[in-house]
Structure formats: structure tokens, C-alpha cells
Design a protein around this motif. Structure first.
Motif, short mmCIF file in Angstrom:
data_model
loop_
_atom_site.label_atom_id
_atom_site.label_comp_id
_atom_site.label_asym_id
_atom_site.label_seq_id
_atom_site.Cartn_x
_atom_site.Cartn_y
_atom_site.Cartn_z
N TYR A 61 -0.36 -11.38 35.70
CA TYR A 61 -0.02 -10.14 34.81
C TYR A 61 1.21 -9.45 35.06
CZ TYR A 61 -5.30 -10.27 34.34
OH TYR A 61 -6.52 -10.84 34.13
N VAL A 118 3.34 -6.00 34.76
CA VAL A 118 2.88 -4.68 35.09
C VAL A 118 4.12 -3.97 34.69
CG1 VAL A 118 2.34 -3.25 36.83
CG2 VAL A 118 1.56 -5.56 37.11
N ALA A 120 9.23 -2.14 33.51
CA ALA A 120 8.19 -3.47 33.55
C ALA A 120 8.94 -4.29 34.40
CB ALA A 120 7.81 -3.79 32.07
N ALA A 144 0.54 0.15 34.14
CA ALA A 144 -0.47 -0.68 33.22
C ALA A 144 -0.35 -2.09 33.48
CB ALA A 144 0.17 -0.05 31.79
N ALA A 145 -0.97 -3.17 33.01
CA ALA A 145 -1.08 -4.47 33.33
C ALA A 145 -1.71 -5.19 31.92
CB ALA A 145 -1.84 -4.80 34.28
N ARG A 146 -1.01 -6.45 31.61
CA ARG A 146 -1.33 -7.36 30.76
C ARG A 146 -1.17 -8.76 31.06
NH1 ARG A 146 3.87 -7.62 26.59
NH2 ARG A 146 5.22 -8.53 27.92
N SER A 167 7.46 -5.96 25.95
CA SER A 167 6.96 -5.41 27.21
C SER A 167 7.07 -3.74 27.46
CB SER A 167 7.73 -6.21 28.41
OG SER A 167 9.40 -5.93 28.36
N GLN A 171 3.53 0.24 24.67
CA GLN A 171 2.24 0.67 25.38
C GLN A 171 0.93 -0.13 24.65
OE1 GLN A 171 1.46 4.71 25.80
NE2 GLN A 171 3.67 5.21 25.09
N TYR A 176 -0.32 -3.51 26.62
CA TYR A 176 -0.92 -3.56 27.85
C TYR A 176 -2.54 -3.24 27.92
CZ TYR A 176 3.68 -3.88 29.55
OH TYR A 176 4.90 -4.02 30.10
N TRP A 189 -4.96 -0.02 32.52
CA TRP A 189 -4.42 1.25 32.83
C TRP A 189 -5.10 1.93 33.89
CZ3 TRP A 189 -0.04 3.04 30.15
CH2 TRP A 189 0.20 2.41 29.03
#
Length: 126
Positions: free
Chosen positions: A32, A34, A50, A97-99, A107, A110, A113, A116
Motif C-alpha cells: 500500500y 499511504v 504521500a 489514507a491508503a491505496r 498520488s 483523494q 485512496y 481512510w
């Protein structure tokens, strides 16, 4: 399901420092990217910084560049945001936040992501 829990917010005087943390659980941490976003009263939520999944790329908003430092510790599944030279303009709720996946070019978005945290309040007094 990935869960993010922020901690470390609080009240600090202008010029001071604070470190906020984000604990990541429920997934493979190294998968992930972040980011941190913040929302001040009456304002839209905005990008702060990020870090990519490898930890070798970071990005900062111009307003915090040179003052904030983002890092991640894979062994602890933690992300740390060190904030120095704080000013009242930094007062906001800070969200982690993570993705999974995505491209570095988005990146700062919002919408990219998936996960949250609940946010942590940072208040800087003048």
C-alpha cells in the motif's frame, strides 16, 4: 479489510513540532501507498504528503515542503508524519489514507485512496 488508525495529534505552539502516526492493519503493509490529507475548519480537505509502497518516493504539498517529513517503517506497519515549524495555518484534522496500486501521478488525488482513518486533530496556537 485494511484499517488505519491515526494518533499523536494535539495542541502545540507556533514554531513547535509534532509527530502524528498511522497504524496500518488488515493487509500486507508493503502493498500500500499511504498519504496524509488535512481539513481545516470551513475548508476543503487537501493533500499534504504521500509515500509509495516501496518507500522510495515521497511527495509534499508546497505549503509543507521543507517542514514536514513522511516516513514508513515496514516492520511496524506504521507511517509517521513529522511536522516541524508549525504555524496556525497547519491547524486541521489530519487523515491517513491508503491505496493498493495506482500510479504515482495520481498520488495527490483523494479519490485514488480506498482506505481512510478517522482523523486526528492538530491545533497550532499563535
Amino acid at each position: 479489510q485494511v484499517q488505519l488508525v491515526e494518533s499523536g495529534g494535539g495542541l502545540v505552539q507556533a514554531g513547535g513540532s509534532l509527530r502524528v502516526s498511522c497504524a496500518v492493519s488488515g493487509g500486507t503493509f508493503s502493498d500500500y501507498s499511504v498519504a496524509w490529507f488535512r481539513q481545516a475548519p470551513g475548508k476543503e480537505r487537501e493533500f499534504v504528503t504521500a509515500i509509495n509502497w516501496r518507500g522510495d518516493l515521497t511527495s509534499y504539498a508546497d505549503s509543507v515542503k521543507g517542514r514536514f517529513t513522511l516516513s514508513r517503517v515496514a516492520a511496524k506497519s506504521m507511517v509517521y508524519l513529522q511536522m516541524n515549524s508549525l504555524s496556525p495555518e497547519d491547524t486541521a484534522v489530519y487523515y491517513c489514507a491508503a491505496r493498493y496500486g495506482g500510479t504515482w501521478s495520481d498520488s495527490r488525488s483523494q479519490r485514488s485512496y480506498n482506505y481512510w482513518g478517522q482523523g486526528t486533530q492538530v491545533t497550532v496556537s499563535s
